[in-house]
Design an enzyme around this catalytic site. Structure first.
Site, short mmCIF file in Angstrom:
data_model
loop_
_atom_site.label_atom_id
_atom_site.label_comp_id
_atom_site.label_asym_id
_atom_site.label_seq_id
_atom_site.Cartn_x
_atom_site.Cartn_y
_atom_site.Cartn_z
N LYS A 56 20.17 -27.20 49.15
CA LYS A 56 21.06 -26.37 48.28
C LYS A 56 20.54 -24.76 48.47
O LYS A 56 19.38 -24.64 48.81
CB LYS A 56 21.39 -26.81 46.83
CG LYS A 56 20.16 -26.72 46.09
CD LYS A 56 20.30 -27.48 44.72
CE LYS A 56 19.40 -27.54 43.76
NZ LYS A 56 19.52 -28.20 42.77
N ARG A 78 24.90 -31.58 31.70
CA ARG A 78 25.39 -30.79 32.45
C ARG A 78 26.65 -31.62 33.26
O ARG A 78 27.71 -30.94 33.14
CB ARG A 78 24.42 -30.31 33.79
CG ARG A 78 25.01 -29.35 34.67
CD ARG A 78 23.69 -28.75 35.62
NE ARG A 78 22.81 -29.60 36.43
CZ ARG A 78 22.14 -29.41 37.27
NH1 ARG A 78 21.78 -28.15 37.38
NH2 ARG A 78 21.62 -30.39 38.11
N TYR A 92 12.87 6.13 40.51
CA TYR A 92 13.91 6.44 39.62
C TYR A 92 13.56 6.23 38.29
O TYR A 92 12.72 5.31 38.02
CB TYR A 92 14.96 5.27 40.02
CG TYR A 92 16.08 5.41 41.05
CD1 TYR A 92 16.56 6.45 41.59
CD2 TYR A 92 15.87 4.37 42.22
CE1 TYR A 92 17.24 6.72 42.86
CE2 TYR A 92 16.54 4.29 43.29
CZ TYR A 92 17.38 5.54 43.70
OH TYR A 92 17.88 5.51 44.92
N ARG A 148 14.66 -37.31 44.90
CA ARG A 148 15.21 -35.85 45.44
C ARG A 148 14.36 -34.80 45.35
O ARG A 148 13.85 -34.43 44.24
CB ARG A 148 16.55 -35.40 44.53
CG ARG A 148 17.46 -36.69 44.47
CD ARG A 148 18.68 -36.23 43.66
NE ARG A 148 18.57 -35.83 42.23
CZ ARG A 148 18.56 -36.50 41.26
NH1 ARG A 148 18.69 -37.78 41.39
NH2 ARG A 148 18.28 -35.88 40.24
N CYS A 157 13.34 0.02 44.43
CA CYS A 157 14.83 0.51 44.76
C CYS A 157 15.53 -0.60 45.61
O CYS A 157 14.91 -1.67 45.73
CB CYS A 157 14.73 1.95 45.52
SG CYS A 157 13.45 2.89 45.05
N MET A 158 16.65 -0.16 46.06
CA MET A 158 17.50 -1.07 46.65
C MET A 158 16.67 -1.41 47.89
O MET A 158 16.71 -2.71 48.46
CB MET A 158 18.95 -0.56 47.02
CG MET A 158 19.96 -1.72 47.78
SD MET A 158 21.26 -1.22 47.99
CE MET A 158 22.14 -1.00 46.34
N ASP A 159 16.38 -0.36 48.66
CA ASP A 159 15.77 -0.76 50.34
C ASP A 159 14.38 -0.28 50.34
O ASP A 159 13.74 -0.45 51.46
CB ASP A 159 16.54 0.25 50.88
CG ASP A 159 18.03 -0.11 50.86
OD1 ASP A 159 18.48 -0.85 50.89
OD2 ASP A 159 18.78 1.01 50.44
N HIS A 173 19.82 -36.86 36.24
CA HIS A 173 19.24 -35.77 36.52
C HIS A 173 18.01 -35.49 35.11
O HIS A 173 18.45 -35.50 34.01
CB HIS A 173 19.72 -34.21 36.82
CG HIS A 173 19.03 -33.14 37.47
ND1 HIS A 173 18.14 -33.64 38.28
CD2 HIS A 173 19.27 -31.81 37.17
CE1 HIS A 173 17.53 -32.08 38.61
NE2 HIS A 173 18.19 -31.33 37.70
C1 LIG Z 1 18.55 -28.89 42.44
C2 LIG Z 1 18.41 -30.56 42.11
C3 LIG Z 1 17.30 -31.23 42.57
C4 LIG Z 1 15.91 -30.83 42.90
O1 LIG Z 1 15.31 -30.15 41.95
P1 LIG Z 1 13.71 -29.74 42.21
O2 LIG Z 1 13.20 -29.17 40.84
O3 LIG Z 1 13.83 -28.21 43.28
O4 LIG Z 1 13.02 -30.91 42.98
C5 LIG Z 1 17.52 -32.81 42.31
N1 LIG Z 1 18.35 -33.27 41.86
C6 LIG Z 1 19.50 -32.42 41.64
C7 LIG Z 1 20.82 -32.90 40.94
C8 LIG Z 1 19.56 -31.04 41.54
O5 LIG Z 1 20.49 -30.32 41.37
#
Ligand SMILES: *Cc1c(COP(=O)(O)O)cnc(C)c1O
Length: 386
Positions: free
Chosen positions: A37, A134, A265, A220, A312-314, A164
């Site tokens: 992601k 969540r 700045y 995951r 700064c930005m750049d 999760h």
């Molecule tokens: C982002 C995410 C992960 C990965 O989490 P890490 O801490 O980067 O390993 C696994 N499962 C779900 C549902 C997530 O949203």
């Protein structure tokens, strides 16, 4: 050398190393989902997925667009969108066999209807909420009844069940153990109801490293894939990882300033003695966090050069008074190794009260990603539109 201004060097060998390293600590046969992601945590989802595909069992994304991008670029292994998706994206997902996260009955009914209309089947992973609050169905027998009804809807194939972990990266494993126990209970309720689920998954990187919840069918892996540990509290020596991303730049200007001169700045930094200052052509427009103003540092010639005043930005300025070789064109390491010295994303983000995950996925599209395999550059991302 092109991209002297800034480049993110992505070490694909380190990526593969990290996957193998995790696998060595998992029960043989445990499937690994590579979480790509947010453009692969800033590393580039497509090149990361292409390199990882032979070594993993599937991919996780946050959005339908991310999943579709993988398909369009030829990724064939299973792709699961790890959260709910609005209905407008369902048809495209169904056509590409992208897996759905589901936990509400009305959504399931609508998806079932759409799948049937298209003459296809929706592959679904049920999400159960064991404490994160969540997404996911409640961890109750009533919800298990609902899950069973969803699984029997025509056009729906329940492939997975996941939850999760909210606190797996902490030393205190009690909250995680409670979540794992709730998940186990829910999985058995589903079994009792005759719902066969072949891919059950719980562990994120923290779970993989500390071996919490790894006994199910799949894990995951997110941040660990990219070579970073989720927190200071996990057992780092258990699974060796190598950071995948380095950020390199070059000095664009060097000058002397007298005592009393202010830098950047807002005049937040005033020199109390004459100094040598290097300008670095990188800023928050590249995703280098502004919160590192006066707090971050870079490496030049293997030495630490603190950032002076605001980013700064750049552009930004660094103190190179004790770096004799600092001159225009000299390499600057923003993240990664320079000789014996190294800047880790966790350490750098932490110095400004930031978070390493956010630092990585914030590296902007203006920064070219240079992919390296076997010590050779294999591809460079297109930044022509930036
Ligand atoms: C982002 C995410 C992960 C990965 O989490 P890490 O801490 O980067 O390993 C696994 N499962 C779900 C549902 C997530 O949203």
């Amino acid at each position: 050398m092109p991209y002297e201004r800034i480049r993110a060097v992505i070490d694909l060998d380190a990526l593969i190393y990290n996957i193998q390293s995790m696998k060595q600590n998992l029960r043989p046969g445990t499937q690994v989902m590579a979480v790509v992601k947010a453009d692969g945590y800033g590393h580039g989802a497509v090149p990361v997925a292409e390199a990882a595909e032979p070594y993993v069992d599937g991919f996780g994304t946050a959005t339908a667009e991310e999943a579709l991008q993988l398909r369009r670029q030829g990724i064939r292994k299973p792709v699961l969108v790890l959260g709910p998706v609005f209905e407008s994206a369902w048809e495209a997902m169904l056509k590409e066999q992208i897996r759905f996260t589901l936990f509400e009955e009305d959504q399931a009914a609508a998806l079932s209807a759409m799948a049937r209309k298209l003459g296809t089947e929706a592959l679904v992973h049920l999400a159960v909420d064991t404490g994160m609050n969540r997404i996911g169905m409640a961890c109750t027998e009533a919800a298990a009844d609902m899950a069973a009804r969803i699984s029997r809807m025509p056009g729906i194939r329940t492939e997975g069940l996941f939850t999760h972990l909210a606190r797996a990266d902490e030393t205190d494993k009690e909250p995680t153990r409670r979540q794992l126990e709730a998940y186990r209970r829910f999985a058995s309720w589903l079994e009792q109801r005759g719902v066969a689920v072949s891919v059950r998954h719980v562990s994120n990187s923290a779970g993989i490293i500390d071996q919490e919840g790894t006994g199910w069918d799949m894990v995951r892996a997110g941040i660990s894939l990219y070579g970073l540990y989720p927190s200071h509290e996990v057992q780092r020596n258990r699974i060796p990882l190598r950071p995948v991303m380095e950020l390199k730049s070059h000095i664009s200007y060097v000058k002397e300033i007298p005592a009393g001169a202010q830098v950047s700045y807002g005049g937040t930094f005033t020199a109390d003695h004459p100094m040598t200052v290097a300008t670095i052509p990188v800023g928050y427009g590249d995703g280098y966090p502004r919160y590192l103003s006066g707090k971050g540092w870079v490496l030049i010639g293997g030495k630490k050069a603190p950032i002076l005043g605001r980013v700064c930005m750049d552009q930004m300025m660094a103190d190179v008074s004790s770096v004799p070789q600092a001159c225009r064109g000299e390499e600057v390491t923003l993240l990664g190794r320079d000789g014996d010295a190294c800047i880790g994303a966790e350490e750098l983000a932490g110095a400004g009260g930031g978070f390493h995950y956010e630092l990585l996925c914030g590296i902007s599209k203006r920064v070219p990603r240079v992919y390296v395999k076997d010590g050779k550059t294999v591809t460079i991302s297109d930044i022509s539109g930036c």
